[in-house]
Design a protein around this motif. Structure first.
Motif: not given
Length: 247
Positions: A102-104, A127-129, A134-137
């Motif tokens: 997930t995004v840190d 690309d590793m998420a 959800g990462t884009l949001d």
């Protein structure tokens, strides 16, 4: 709408070549063989002094490998963002993930704050998420301006279906910029398949070293060796060929 072309470069000469070919923006890196690392401040300043119309973004990444950073690496990136901002760059390129993919958030928040209003691109750590949507949001909510992605696949052609979905999902909140394997042979197909309005690519060609004296025995790198007396250089013709092929 016309396309925006961003060129991945690793030298001042690359910035000059990209500007000459009519590109809009460069991502200045070191160590492209490792996926791009933070260039020296001297290189950043020299690139800014050498071009006049093209925008210069700088990657902030302290090492190759994964995108999970310790406190010392985060501190280094924070300092580097501030330094290149003070040097006068157009924007910065960052990326940080948790071990779970997930995004840190705390790291990205610190780096966005250090950018102090400069546009922030989240690089292909995306690309590793684990969850692309959800990462884009999350990134849109953190104030990131654009996301660079191959569609979580080996290249933009294979990843085009996901990129198209991401472009729609993003709307006007964040720019989704395809990158990874873009060439003059596939760029038109990538643009048509994804609906993207920005495209990211490298235009590197091998060029022999000017060295006249050559010692064939020592190597300056590790066991995975590139030719010691050959360079990869960004060429105006290589940039222009992709721009022209995009239509």
């Amino acid at each position: 709408m016309s396309l925006t072309y961003e060129i991945c470069i690793d030298s001042v000469a690359g910035a000059i070549a990209a500007e000459k070919a009519g590109a809009h923006r460069v991502e200045l890196c070191a160590a492209l063989f490792d996926g791009g690392l933070t260039p020296t401040l001297g290189t950043v300043r020299a690139a800014l002094a050498a071009v006049s119309s093209i925008k210069v973004n700088v990657i902030i990444r302290p090492r190759g490998g994964d995108f999970i950073f310790d406190e010392h690496e985060v501190a280094a990136m924070e300092h580097d963002v501030a330094l290149v901002r003070e040097a006068g760059v157009n924007g910065v390129v960052i990326g940080a993930l948790t071990p779970e993919g997930t995004v840190d958030r705390p790291v990205v928040e610190r780096l966005v704050a250090a950018a102090d209003g400069l546009p922030v691109t989240f690089h292909r750590a995306f690309d590793m998420a684990a969850d692309p949507f959800g990462t884009l949001d999350a990134l849109a909510g953190l104030g990131v301006a654009r996301v660079l992605t191959s569609g979580q696949d080996v290249s933009v052609l294979e990843g085009a279906p996901l990129i198209a979905e991401l472009v729609k999902h993003a709307g006007d909140r964040v720019i989704v910029m395809p990158g990874g394997g873009v060439t003059d042979r596939n760029v038109a197909r990538v643009v048509e398949a994804t609906g993207a309005r920005e495209i990211h690519f490298a235009a590197l060609s091998p060029e022999p070293s000017p060295a006249v004296h050559r010692n064939p025995y020592p190597f300056m790198g590790g066991e995975l060796r590139r030719p010691e007396y050959e360079r990869l250089v960004t060429t105006p013709a290589g940039v222009a060929s992709v721009i022209h092929a995009a239509g």
